[in-house]
Write an enzyme that holds these catalytic residues in place. Structure first.
Site, short mmCIF file in Angstrom:
data_model
loop_
_atom_site.label_atom_id
_atom_site.label_comp_id
_atom_site.label_asym_id
_atom_site.label_seq_id
_atom_site.Cartn_x
_atom_site.Cartn_y
_atom_site.Cartn_z
N ASP A 123 0.85 -1.19 0.00
CA ASP A 123 0.00 0.00 0.00
C ASP A 123 0.89 1.25 0.00
O ASP A 123 1.77 1.39 0.85
CB ASP A 123 -0.92 0.01 1.23
CG ASP A 123 -1.96 1.10 1.14
OD1 ASP A 123 -3.03 0.84 0.57
OD2 ASP A 123 -1.70 2.21 1.63
N ASN B 41 -2.11 12.77 -3.85
CA ASN B 41 -3.14 13.25 -4.79
C ASN B 41 -3.52 14.70 -4.49
O ASN B 41 -3.65 15.52 -5.40
CB ASN B 41 -4.38 12.36 -4.71
CG ASN B 41 -4.28 11.16 -5.63
OD1 ASN B 41 -3.63 11.21 -6.66
ND2 ASN B 41 -4.93 10.08 -5.26
N ASP C 258 -1.74 8.95 -10.53
CA ASP C 258 -1.74 7.90 -11.56
C ASP C 258 -0.32 7.53 -11.97
O ASP C 258 0.00 6.36 -12.17
CB ASP C 258 -2.52 8.37 -12.79
CG ASP C 258 -4.01 8.40 -12.56
OD1 ASP C 258 -4.73 8.97 -13.40
OD2 ASP C 258 -4.47 7.86 -11.53
N GLU D 189 -4.78 2.23 -4.38
CA GLU D 189 -3.33 2.34 -4.32
C GLU D 189 -2.70 1.09 -3.74
O GLU D 189 -1.54 1.10 -3.30
CB GLU D 189 -2.93 3.56 -3.47
CG GLU D 189 -3.26 3.47 -1.99
CD GLU D 189 -4.64 4.00 -1.65
OE1 GLU D 189 -4.85 4.39 -0.50
OE2 GLU D 189 -5.52 4.00 -2.55
#
Length: 498
Positions: free
Chosen positions: A372, A380, A389, A415
């Site tokens: 993770d 983000n 991304d 993620e």
């Protein structure tokens, strides 16, 4: 017979009565001069309802700009009408849960209801003309007539459910044929009895698309939101085939004025929003279907149709070999995550089940690493979703470099990534996990003018399947627990369990 069934449901002693606090809230909000303090004073008599309203006001789904710390704030910010319908919905859900029958799939029912409710609220937010709170409650309670009919007239409604289970098709069609009335009309009658606005009741009665055009404009808009939300609810709960994904998306866009990318965002985040709302309402909804799984199903269906057509053409022109290669290419695309180019969740599930079965037969070990990205939301929020991304793509490339056969890397969702390793020793599994952790920590790229770096936390489990018969779900759960421990104890580390 149709009105007789509605009358029997409304008069049945099995139908839960509205709690006194909720009824008093309804009475007060119908008074023009009611004050916030009067509403708050009534709601405070029910501590559980008070807590749920505050939790709801502070939930991500409502997206308020500041934390709400008191009922007075919640009532002022959300509005008296919103507090009224939310109090009603919490009270009704609690009441319906107290009168359950043994042979009804409540998890499936509440999963569909919660999914429809959340989708309706998010669609109303895009619509900007209809009220979000009314649409949420409408979505939550559109199918309450189904639940009430099963509890209040089981001898009549039991055969409807039996036929639906034997040969699934829209349940409202079976209701109309066998009973002469459908559950949306029963729902509307019940909610009129409980003093919900007539506009919402009329919209709920038409939420499967029946008679939409005959409704007054504002009622029709609410009905269109509920209709689109019910289509999404059926899709995410498996009531319709995932191959209909594109058709349902097109139908939603024809009903709700919004850009296609906004619909994609709603569908992508729907499952997590539904889980949060189910937790607030304290209902069990079981496991639903993710948007990624639905897209995979739709891709596979389109691939099958496309390849079948191509095969027919190839047979006519002696190009069957070329079509077979095309089929393999499409199958490869269908099992690959489009963003990161590692295997997708569906391929991961199939591979883990297959490797486990072979390991049991051979008495070998199996390793699973869950990965993770640390503070991904912050990444983000700081650099934008395109940077997020790119981070995911970089991790995918890292895993493809470092996790060669017999390791199998995949994107688990969001993620989170996973690596299945066949036949490792516990030491080899730890070394691979540490190598992956260090490699991710060395990832560096420039987005705009900003350098971007990040770390990851890893949880791993080593299973000797010669002696341990853990299921795939249990193996994943154990690896997830290790991942949680890695996060809890400081991130950017590996925690492994045998």
């Amino acid at each position: 017979m149709s009105q007789e069934i509605v009358d029997r449901v409304l008069a049945s002693p099995a139908l839960p009565s509205m709690p006194g606090v909720a009824l008093r809230v309804v009475e007060l909000t119908q008074q023009e001069d009611v004050s916030v303090n009067e509403i708050v004073g009534v709601i405070r008599n029910d501590p559980a309802l008070t807590a749920k309203l505050l939790q709801t006001a502070n939930s991500p789904l409502f997206g308020l700009s500041r934390k709400v710390g008191s009922l007075e704030q919640a009532t002022v910010i959300l509005g008296l009408r919103s507090v009224k319908v939310m109090a009603l919905s919490f009270s009704l859900v609690t009441a319906m849960q107290k009168s359950q029958v043994s042979d009804f799939d409540y998890k499936r029912y509440w999963r569909r209801s919660m999914t429809t409710a959340v989708a309706a609220k998010l669609f109303a937010q895009e619509h900007k003309v209809v009220r979000q709170d009314e649409c949420f409650v409408g979505g939550l309670l559109t199918d309450i007539g189904l639940l009430a009919a099963r509890q209040c007239v089981p001898e009549l409604y039991g055969p409807v459910l039996a036929q639906f289970a034997a040969a699934p098709r829209p349940i409202q069609e079976i209701e109309a044929e066998m009973l002469g009335v459908t559950h949306p009309h029963i729902s509307a009658a019940m909610l009129r009895k409980w003093s919900l606005p007539d506009m919402l009741c009329d919209a709920m009665a038409a939420h499967h698309g029946e008679g939409l055009r005959a409704l007054p404009e504002r009622t029709r808009m609410i009905a269109e939101v509920l209709h689109a939300a019910s289509l999404v609810g059926e899709l995410f709960c498996g009531d319709v085939d995932g191959g209909k994904l594109e058709d349902i998306k097109a139908r939603c866009l024809s009903l709700i004025p919004m850009p296609p990318e906004n619909l994609e965002k709603i569908l992508d985040e729907l499952q997590s929003n539904v889980s949060q709302m189910a937790s607030l309402f304290q209902v069990e909804i079981g496991e639903g279907i993710s948007y990624e799984d639905l897209r995979t199903q739709a891709t596979l269906l389109l691939a099958t149709i496309s390849i079948s057509a191509e095969m027919e053409r190839a047979q006519a022109t002696s190009r069957a070999d070329a079509v077979q290669l095309k089929l393999e290419e499409v199958n490869q695309r269908a099992s690959t995550d489009g963003l990161t180019q590692v295997a997708n969740r569906l391929a991961f599930d199939e591979h883990l089940a297959s490797v486990r079965a072979r390991a049991i037969e051979a008495g070998e070990s199996l390793g699973l690493i869950m990965i993770d990205i640390d503070h991904f939301k912050r990444l983000n929020d700081t650099y934008g979703h395109q940077a997020g991304d790119e981070a995911l793509r970089q991790v995918g490339r890292c895993l493809m470099r470092r996790c060669a056969d017999p390791a199998f890397p995949a994107r688990y969702g969001g993620e989170e990534f996973a690596v299945v390793v066949t036949g490792p020793s516990e030491r080899a599994l730890r070394e691979l996990a540490e190598e992956v952790r260090r490699e991710i920590g060395r990832i560096y790229f420039v987005f705009g003018r900003d350098p971007v770096t990040f770390t990851a936390s890893l949880g791993a489990v080593h299973v000797d399947l010669g002696a341990d018969r853990s299921t795939p779900a249990e193996i994943i759960e154990r690896a997830d627990m290790c991942l949680y421990e890695a996060k809890r104890s400081g991130r950017n580390r590996v925690v492994i369990a045998a």
